[in-house]
Each structure stands twice: as structure tokens, then as C-alpha cells.
Design a protein around this motif. Structure first.
Motif, short mmCIF file in Angstrom:
data_model
loop_
_atom_site.label_atom_id
_atom_site.label_comp_id
_atom_site.label_asym_id
_atom_site.label_seq_id
_atom_site.Cartn_x
_atom_site.Cartn_y
_atom_site.Cartn_z
N GLN A 60 0.83 -1.20 0.00
CA GLN A 60 0.00 0.00 0.00
C GLN A 60 0.87 1.26 0.00
O GLN A 60 0.56 2.24 -0.68
CB GLN A 60 -0.94 0.00 1.21
CG GLN A 60 -1.97 1.10 1.13
CD GLN A 60 -2.99 1.00 2.25
OE1 GLN A 60 -2.76 0.39 3.29
NE2 GLN A 60 -4.14 1.62 2.04
N ALA A 61 1.98 1.25 0.72
CA ALA A 61 2.90 2.40 0.73
C ALA A 61 3.48 2.63 -0.66
O ALA A 61 3.59 3.78 -1.11
CB ALA A 61 4.00 2.19 1.76
N ILE A 62 3.83 1.56 -1.37
CA ILE A 62 4.34 1.70 -2.74
C ILE A 62 3.26 2.25 -3.66
O ILE A 62 3.53 3.11 -4.51
CB ILE A 62 4.89 0.36 -3.28
CG1 ILE A 62 6.17 -0.01 -2.54
CG2 ILE A 62 5.15 0.44 -4.78
CD1 ILE A 62 6.69 -1.39 -2.88
N ASP A 63 2.02 1.77 -3.50
CA ASP A 63 0.91 2.31 -4.31
C ASP A 63 0.75 3.81 -4.08
O ASP A 63 0.58 4.57 -5.03
CB ASP A 63 -0.40 1.59 -3.97
CG ASP A 63 -0.45 0.16 -4.49
OD1 ASP A 63 0.39 -0.20 -5.35
OD2 ASP A 63 -1.33 -0.59 -4.02
N ARG A 64 0.82 4.23 -2.83
CA ARG A 64 0.67 5.65 -2.51
C ARG A 64 1.86 6.46 -3.02
O ARG A 64 1.71 7.59 -3.48
CB ARG A 64 0.48 5.85 -1.01
CG ARG A 64 -0.87 5.34 -0.55
CD ARG A 64 -1.09 5.53 0.91
NE ARG A 64 -2.39 5.03 1.28
CZ ARG A 64 -2.88 5.05 2.50
NH1 ARG A 64 -2.16 5.55 3.50
NH2 ARG A 64 -4.08 4.56 2.75
N LEU A 65 3.07 5.88 -2.94
CA LEU A 65 4.26 6.52 -3.48
C LEU A 65 4.09 6.75 -4.98
O LEU A 65 4.36 7.85 -5.49
CB LEU A 65 5.48 5.63 -3.22
CG LEU A 65 6.77 5.99 -3.95
CD1 LEU A 65 7.37 7.27 -3.40
CD2 LEU A 65 7.76 4.84 -3.85
N THR A 66 3.64 5.72 -5.68
CA THR A 66 3.44 5.82 -7.12
C THR A 66 2.40 6.88 -7.47
O THR A 66 2.59 7.67 -8.40
CB THR A 66 3.01 4.44 -7.68
OG1 THR A 66 4.01 3.48 -7.33
CG2 THR A 66 2.83 4.46 -9.18
N GLN A 67 1.31 6.93 -6.72
CA GLN A 67 0.28 7.95 -6.95
C GLN A 67 0.84 9.35 -6.74
O GLN A 67 0.57 10.27 -7.52
CB GLN A 67 -0.91 7.73 -6.02
CG GLN A 67 -1.72 6.49 -6.34
CD GLN A 67 -2.73 6.16 -5.24
OE1 GLN A 67 -2.86 6.87 -4.24
NE2 GLN A 67 -3.42 5.05 -5.40
N ASN A 68 1.65 9.52 -5.69
CA ASN A 68 2.26 10.81 -5.39
C ASN A 68 3.19 11.24 -6.52
O ASN A 68 3.14 12.39 -6.99
CB ASN A 68 3.00 10.73 -4.06
CG ASN A 68 3.59 12.05 -3.60
OD1 ASN A 68 4.79 12.11 -3.35
ND2 ASN A 68 2.79 13.09 -3.49
N ALA A 69 4.03 10.34 -6.99
CA ALA A 69 4.97 10.66 -8.07
C ALA A 69 4.23 10.97 -9.37
O ALA A 69 4.58 11.91 -10.09
CB ALA A 69 5.94 9.49 -8.29
N HIS A 70 3.18 10.20 -9.65
CA HIS A 70 2.37 10.44 -10.85
C HIS A 70 1.73 11.83 -10.80
O HIS A 70 1.73 12.55 -11.80
CB HIS A 70 1.31 9.35 -11.00
CG HIS A 70 0.47 9.50 -12.22
ND1 HIS A 70 0.96 9.24 -13.48
CD2 HIS A 70 -0.81 9.91 -12.38
CE1 HIS A 70 0.00 9.48 -14.36
NE2 HIS A 70 -1.08 9.88 -13.72
N ALA A 71 1.21 12.21 -9.65
CA ALA A 71 0.59 13.53 -9.48
C ALA A 71 1.60 14.65 -9.69
O ALA A 71 1.23 15.77 -10.08
CB ALA A 71 -0.05 13.64 -8.09
N MET A 72 2.87 14.36 -9.45
CA MET A 72 3.93 15.35 -9.65
C MET A 72 4.37 15.42 -11.11
O MET A 72 5.19 16.26 -11.48
CB MET A 72 5.15 15.01 -8.78
CG MET A 72 4.87 15.08 -7.29
SD MET A 72 6.22 14.38 -6.30
CE MET A 72 7.47 15.65 -6.47
#
Length: 107
Positions: A60-72
Motif C-alpha cells: 500500500q505504501a508503494i501504491d501511494r508513493l506511485t500515486q504521489n509521483a504520478h501527481a507530480m
């Protein structure tokens, strides 16, 4: 999204650095899981309930990391790491972090 633990990605060049990104999860084991884990700890060996909880939290932390990077606006993450800690006696914190970048394939 390409995620690596290295500074560079072979075959790609970093075109733009977007900045630090992270994914954070705090989990608590339910009462039944705590009781089961307490009994297992008396015997010794792996405590499967906690292993499963931490594996799920990392995913779940990796999923959230990926979402954060994508939003950037990133398409990759370099220098990926995990960190963890405890909050109180029954909560675990897992953070996945790295540097969000835009990469392009080298021809």
C-alpha cells in the motif's frame, strides 16, 4: 511507473527531477490478531499475522508513493527506500520514499 533503488536507470536518462515523493501507511493489528500473535511469540518462530500485515502495508505504501509521483508528473522513481517505525504499542508506520523523475529512453 519504473521504481529503482539506484541513482540512475540503465538505458534511460533523467530528463527532469520533480522532487521527493513518499507513500505513508499506519496500520494496527486487530485484537484477535494480537492475541494469536502473542500465543505464537511464546513458542517462537515467525509470526505470520504480523508478516502479512507488514507485507500489505508495504504494498500500500508503494501504491501511494506511485500515486504521489504520478501527481507530480513523474514517470519513474529513483533512490527508492522503505522506512518503518512503531507508534504506541500496537501500530506500525511504513513509509516508501524516493525521488520522482521524468526519464526518457537513450537511443
Amino acid at each position: 511507473m519504473l521504481i529503482v533503488t539506484t541513482e540512475q536507470i540503465e538505458g534511460y536518462k533523467i530528463k527532469e527531477i520533480k522532487g521527493a515523493c513518499f507513500g505513508l501507511v499506519v496500520r494496527s493489528r486487530g485484537f484477535a490478531g494480537q492475541v494469536t500473535a502473542a500465543f505464537r511469540s511464546l513458542v517462537g518462530g515467525e509470526i505470520h499475522e504480523y508478516t502479512e500485515m507488514l507485507e500489505d502495508a508495504r504494498k500500500q505504501a508503494i501504491d501511494r508513493l506511485t500515486q504521489n509521483a504520478h501527481a507530480m508528473g513523474a514517470n519513474a522513481i529513483v533512490m527508492f527506500r522503505f522506512d518503518s517505525g512503531e507508534i504506541g504499542q500496537n501500530m506500525s508506520e511504513i513509509v516508501a520514499y524516493g525521488t520522482a523523475v521524468v526519464i526518457e529512453k537513450v537511443e
